[in-house]
Enzyme design. Structure first.
Site, PDB file in Angstrom:
ATOM      1  N   LYS A 139       0.855  -1.196   0.000  1.00 16.82           N
ATOM      2  CA  LYS A 139       0.000   0.000   0.000  1.00 16.82           C
ATOM      3  C   LYS A 139       0.875   1.225   0.000  1.00 16.82           C
ATOM      4  O   LYS A 139       1.992   1.200   0.526  1.00 16.82           O
ATOM      5  CB  LYS A 139      -0.890   0.023   1.246  1.00 16.82           C
ATOM      6  CG  LYS A 139      -2.101   0.905   1.110  1.00 16.82           C
ATOM      7  CD  LYS A 139      -3.235   0.211   0.362  1.00 16.82           C
ATOM      8  CE  LYS A 139      -4.470   1.051   0.250  1.00 16.82           C
ATOM      9  NZ  LYS A 139      -5.632   0.246  -0.145  1.00 16.82           N
TER      10      LYS A 139
HETATM   11  P1  NAD Z   1     -12.935   8.338  -2.244  1.00 19.22           P
HETATM   12  O1  NAD Z   1     -11.908   9.354  -1.975  1.00 19.22           O
HETATM   13  O2  NAD Z   1     -13.471   8.156  -3.613  1.00 19.22           O
HETATM   14  O3  NAD Z   1     -14.217   8.587  -1.310  1.00 19.22           O
HETATM   15  C1  NAD Z   1     -14.158   8.787   0.068  1.00 19.22           C
HETATM   16  C2  NAD Z   1     -15.426   9.521   0.458  1.00 19.22           C
HETATM   17  O4  NAD Z   1     -15.486   9.628   1.883  1.00 19.22           O
HETATM   18  C3  NAD Z   1     -15.470  10.952  -0.104  1.00 19.22           C
HETATM   19  O5  NAD Z   1     -16.745  11.191  -0.653  1.00 19.22           O
HETATM   20  C4  NAD Z   1     -15.196  11.816   1.120  1.00 19.22           C
HETATM   21  O6  NAD Z   1     -15.797  13.089   1.035  1.00 19.22           O
HETATM   22  C5  NAD Z   1     -15.820  10.966   2.218  1.00 19.22           C
HETATM   23  N1  NAD Z   1     -15.290  11.299   3.536  1.00 19.22           N
HETATM   24  C6  NAD Z   1     -14.049  11.684   3.879  1.00 19.22           C
HETATM   25  N2  NAD Z   1     -13.963  11.916   5.191  1.00 19.22           N
HETATM   26  C7  NAD Z   1     -15.176  11.650   5.696  1.00 19.22           C
HETATM   27  C8  NAD Z   1     -15.725  11.697   6.995  1.00 19.22           C
HETATM   28  N3  NAD Z   1     -14.998  12.079   8.039  1.00 19.22           N
HETATM   29  N4  NAD Z   1     -17.020  11.334   7.153  1.00 19.22           N
HETATM   30  C9  NAD Z   1     -17.771  10.968   6.107  1.00 19.22           C
HETATM   31  N5  NAD Z   1     -17.301  10.910   4.847  1.00 19.22           N
HETATM   32  C10 NAD Z   1     -16.034  11.247   4.641  1.00 19.22           C
HETATM   33  O7  NAD Z   1     -12.346   6.974  -1.652  1.00 19.22           O
HETATM   34  P2  NAD Z   1     -12.757   5.488  -2.020  1.00 19.22           P
HETATM   35  O8  NAD Z   1     -11.870   5.019  -3.093  1.00 19.22           O
HETATM   36  O9  NAD Z   1     -14.237   5.387  -2.173  1.00 19.22           O
HETATM   37  O10 NAD Z   1     -12.297   4.731  -0.684  1.00 19.22           O
HETATM   38  C11 NAD Z   1     -13.091   4.664   0.482  1.00 19.22           C
HETATM   39  C12 NAD Z   1     -12.631   3.501   1.346  1.00 19.22           C
HETATM   40  O11 NAD Z   1     -12.708   2.297   0.582  1.00 19.22           O
HETATM   41  C13 NAD Z   1     -11.199   3.582   1.856  1.00 19.22           C
HETATM   42  O12 NAD Z   1     -11.120   2.983   3.127  1.00 19.22           O
HETATM   43  C14 NAD Z   1     -10.436   2.739   0.858  1.00 19.22           C
HETATM   44  O13 NAD Z   1      -9.231   2.215   1.397  1.00 19.22           O
HETATM   45  C15 NAD Z   1     -11.444   1.649   0.602  1.00 19.22           C
HETATM   46  N6  NAD Z   1     -11.222   0.924  -0.653  1.00 19.22           N
HETATM   47  C16 NAD Z   1     -11.235   1.565  -1.863  1.00 19.22           C
HETATM   48  C17 NAD Z   1     -11.040   0.830  -3.030  1.00 19.22           C
HETATM   49  C18 NAD Z   1     -11.127   1.447  -4.409  1.00 19.22           C
HETATM   50  O14 NAD Z   1     -11.122   0.702  -5.387  1.00 19.22           O
HETATM   51  N7  NAD Z   1     -11.224   2.749  -4.556  1.00 19.22           N
HETATM   52  C19 NAD Z   1     -10.808  -0.546  -2.950  1.00 19.22           C
HETATM   53  C20 NAD Z   1     -10.812  -1.169  -1.709  1.00 19.22           C
HETATM   54  C21 NAD Z   1     -11.023  -0.425  -0.572  1.00 19.22           C
END
Ligand code: NAD
Length: 476
Positions: free
Chosen positions: A107
Site C-alpha cells: 500500500k
Molecule cells: P474516495 O476518496 O473516492 O471517497 C471517500 C469519500 O469519503 C469521499 O466522498 C469523502 O468526502 C468521504 N469522507 C471523507 N472523510 C469523511 C468523513 N470524516 N465522514 C464521512 N465521509 C467522509 O475513496 P474510495 O476510493 O471510495 O475509498 C473509500 C474507502 O474504501 C477507503 O477505506 C479505501 O481504502 C477503501 N477501498 C477503496 C477501493 C477502491 O477501489 N477505490 C478498494 C478497496 C477499498
C-alpha cells in the site's frame, strides 16, 4: 465525553490477526513472519509549484512478498502516515489471499489534500512521487502494482502508467505497472465501479443464506432494507447506487465530511452525488433532513450500515450505540478491534473489509492479466460464441415453424441468447464468481468450527492458511 485509548490502525489489524492465529496450528515463528510488514519506504520530495519548492511525504509499504507482484492502492490524504499504510498493506495480503488474486500485499500513500491543488499541479506531484517509487522498483509490473484508493482515481493511475513508460521505454508490459487506468489507456471495463459492485455482490451472496441473514436478526431479501452509507465517494456511491437501483434497498442515510442526510423513505443517490460534485458536500441538499453531526446518523436505526470512508469510525467511543444489526465494511478498517469485540457481543454481524471491498483488487487482477496478454477480454471469442448460439436459435426457429401456435420462440430470448459476452459482462461474471466463492469459503469456517464465532475471524483463518500454504510450498 470519556476518552478511550484505542490501538493504532496497524495494531488493530495485528490484534485481529492474533485472534485468528490463536485458533490455528502454524509452524513456530511463521506466524510472526506473516504478521510483520517486510519493508516501508518513506520518501520526501520537492516540487516547484506557485513559485516555491513544496516538500511532500509519501510511503510505499510492502507487507508480504510470498507472491509477486505485490499489490495495493495509493491513497492521497492528509492523515496518511506509516502506521496507516502498513495496516492497509497487511490487509491487502489477506484480501488477495482470500479472493485468490495471486499477489502479495502492499500500500502507498501521499500526505496531501488533493483539493488544495489544481489538476496540473497534481500531475506534477503525482509524476514526481511515481518517479521516486519507480526508480526503486516500488512500481513495476512484475514486482509492485499500485491501484486507486482514497483521493486517487483513473487520472492519477494514467499519469503513473505514463511516467513508468517514459522511464522504461522498452518494457512491453509497462501498462501492467498500475491498475485502475482509464479504459482508453490500458484500463478494463468495470474497474471504476468494481469495489462498490463487489460490496453489492457480497451482500447478495450473504442474503442467499437465510441462516446467515437470521444470525443478524434480519430476514427476507435486500428489497426494502434500510441502508446507511458513510462516504459517497467511489466505493460508497457505487455500492449505494447499485443496491438501490438493482436490489430495491432504501438508502435512508448518507454521511459525508460536512454532515449527513437522512430520509426514512429513501434518498435519491444520484441526485445527492450530483449535489456533492457541484457543492463539495451534502449541506443544502433540498430533499432531505440535514444534520451537521454525521456521527449521529452512524448510530441511527437501519438494517445495513456501510462505512465506506475512513478507518476507525466505529470505535470504543460509539460501538455501544450502533444500532445496525449488519455492518458491511466497504472501507478498510472502519471498525476498531475494541469496537469489534463490543459489536460481536451485541450479536451484530460484520462482513469484514478484507472480503467486502475485495472487488477492487479482483478487477485490478483482471486488468493486470489483460495488460500482460495485450488483448481485450472477449475479443477472440465473442463472435464465435454468437455464431454457435445462432445454430441453436436457427434450430429453435425451425421447431417454432413446425409447432405453429402451440409454441413460439420469445424474441427477447433470441436477442439475449444470441449476444456474445463483451468485456464488461465477463468482468462482472468473474467478479460475481469471486465474491460468491470467497464468501462460501469464509462461511464454511464460520459455521463449521465451534471456536469461530464471526466472519472476520473466519476470513483471517481462510486467508492466513493460504499464505501459510504458499510459504510451505516455497520451503521457507
Ligand atoms: P474516495 O476518496 O473516492 O471517497 C471517500 C469519500 O469519503 C469521499 O466522498 C469523502 O468526502 C468521504 N469522507 C471523507 N472523510 C469523511 C468523513 N470524516 N465522514 C464521512 N465521509 C467522509 O475513496 P474510495 O476510493 O471510495 O475509498 C473509500 C474507502 O474504501 C477507503 O477505506 C479505501 O481504502 C477503501 N477501498 C477503496 C477501493 C477502491 O477501489 N477505490 C478498494 C478497496 C477499498
Amino acid at each position: 465525553m470519556a476518552e478511550f485509548k484505542e490501538p493504532t490502525f496497524r495494531e488493530n489489524v495485528d490484534l485481529m490477526f492474533n485472534r485468528a492465529v490463536a485458533l490455528m496450528d502454524i509452524a513456530p515463528g511463521l506466524e510472526e513472519k506473516i504478521r510483520v510488514v517486510n519493508s516501508t519506504y518513506t520518501v520526501r520530495f520537492g516540487v516547484r509549484l506557485r513559485d516555491r519548492i513544496h516538500t511532500f511525504t509519501g510511503y510505499r509499504a510492502v507487507h508480504s512478498e510470498h507472491l509477486e507482484p505485490v499489490k495495493g492502492g495509493i491513497r492521497y490524504a492528509t492523515a496518511v502516515n506509516q502506521d496507516e499504510v502498513e495496516a492497509l498493506a497487511a490487509l491487502m495480503t489477506y484480501k488477495c489471499a482470500l479472493v485468490e488474486a495471486p499477489f502479495g500485499g502492499s500500500k502507498g500513500g501521499l500526505c496531501i489534500d488533493p483539493r488544495d491543488w489544481n489538476e496540473h499541479e497534481l500531475e506534477l506531484i503525482t509524476r514526481r512521487f511515481a518517479y521516486e517509487l519507480i526508480k526503486r522498483d516500488l512500481i513495476d509490473p512484475a514486482q509492485n502494482v499500485p491501484a486507486p484508493d482514497m483521493g486517487t482515481g483513473e487520472r492519477e493511475m494514467a499519469w503513473i502508467a505514463d511516467q513508468y513508460a517514459r522511464m522504461n521505454t522498452t518494457d512491453i508490459n509497462s501498462r501492467a505497472c498500475v491498475t485502475g487506468k482509464p479504459l482508453n489507456n490500458g484500463g478494463i471495463a468495470g474497474r471504476v465501479e468494481a469495489t462498490g459492485r463487489g460490496v453489492q455482490f457480497a451482500l447478495r451472496e450473504f442474503f442467499r443464506h437465510p441462516e446467515d441473514v437470521a444470525a443478524a436478526g434480519l430476514d427476507g431479501t435486500l428489497e426494502g432494507k434500510r441502508v446507511i452509507v458513510q462516504g459517497l465517494g467511489n466505493v460508497g456511491y457505487h455500492a449505494a447506487k447499485f443496491l438501490h437501483e438493482e436490489d430495491g434497498a432504501r438508502i435512508t442515510g448518507i454521511i459525508e465530511r460536512d454532515g449527513a442526510l437522512f430520509d426514512e423513505k429513501g434518498l435519491d443517490v444520484e441526485a445527492v452525488r450530483e449535489w456533492i460534485v457541484r457543492h463539495g458536500g451534502v449541506a443544502g441538499f433540498p430533499d432531505a433532513a440535514h444534520t451537521a453531526d454525521g456521527a449521529e446518523v452512524l448510530e441511527t436505526e437501519c438494517d445495513i450500515l456501510i462505512p465506506a470512508a475512513l478507518e476507525g469510525v466505529i470505535n470504543l467511543g460509539n460501538a455501544d450505540r450502533i444500532k445496525a444489526p449488519l455492518i458491511i465494511e466497504a472501507a478498510n478498517g472502519p471498525v476498531t478491534a475494541g469496537a469489534d469485540d463490543i459489536l460481536r457481543r451485541k450479536g451484530v454481524v460484520i462482513i469484514p473489509d478484507m472480503y467486502a471491498n475485495a472487488g477492487g483488487v479482483t478487477v485490478s487482477y483482471f486488468e493486470w492479466v489483460k495488460n500482460l496478454s495485450h488483448i481485450r477480454f472477449g475479443r477472440l471469442q465473442r463472435r464465435q460464441e454468437e455464431a454457435r448460439h445462432k445454430l441453436v436459435v436457427d434450430e429453435l426457429e425451425r421447431l417454432d415453424r413446425y409447432l405453429g401456435d402451440a409454441w413460439s420462440l420469445r424474441p427477447e430470448f433470441k436477442q439475449k441468447y444470441l449476444r456474445g459476452a463483451d468485456e464488461l459482462e465477463l468482468v462482472r461474471s468473474g467478479l460475481d464468481d469471486t465474491m460468491r466463492i470467497a464468501y462460501q469459503d469464509i462461511r464454511e469456517i464460520w459455521h463449521g468450527r465451534e471456536d469461530v464465532a464471526d466472519l472476520r475471524t473466519a476470513a483471517y483463518i481462510c486467508a492466513i492458511s493460504r499464505v501459510v500454504a504458499s510459504y510451505r510450498a516455497k520451503g521457507i
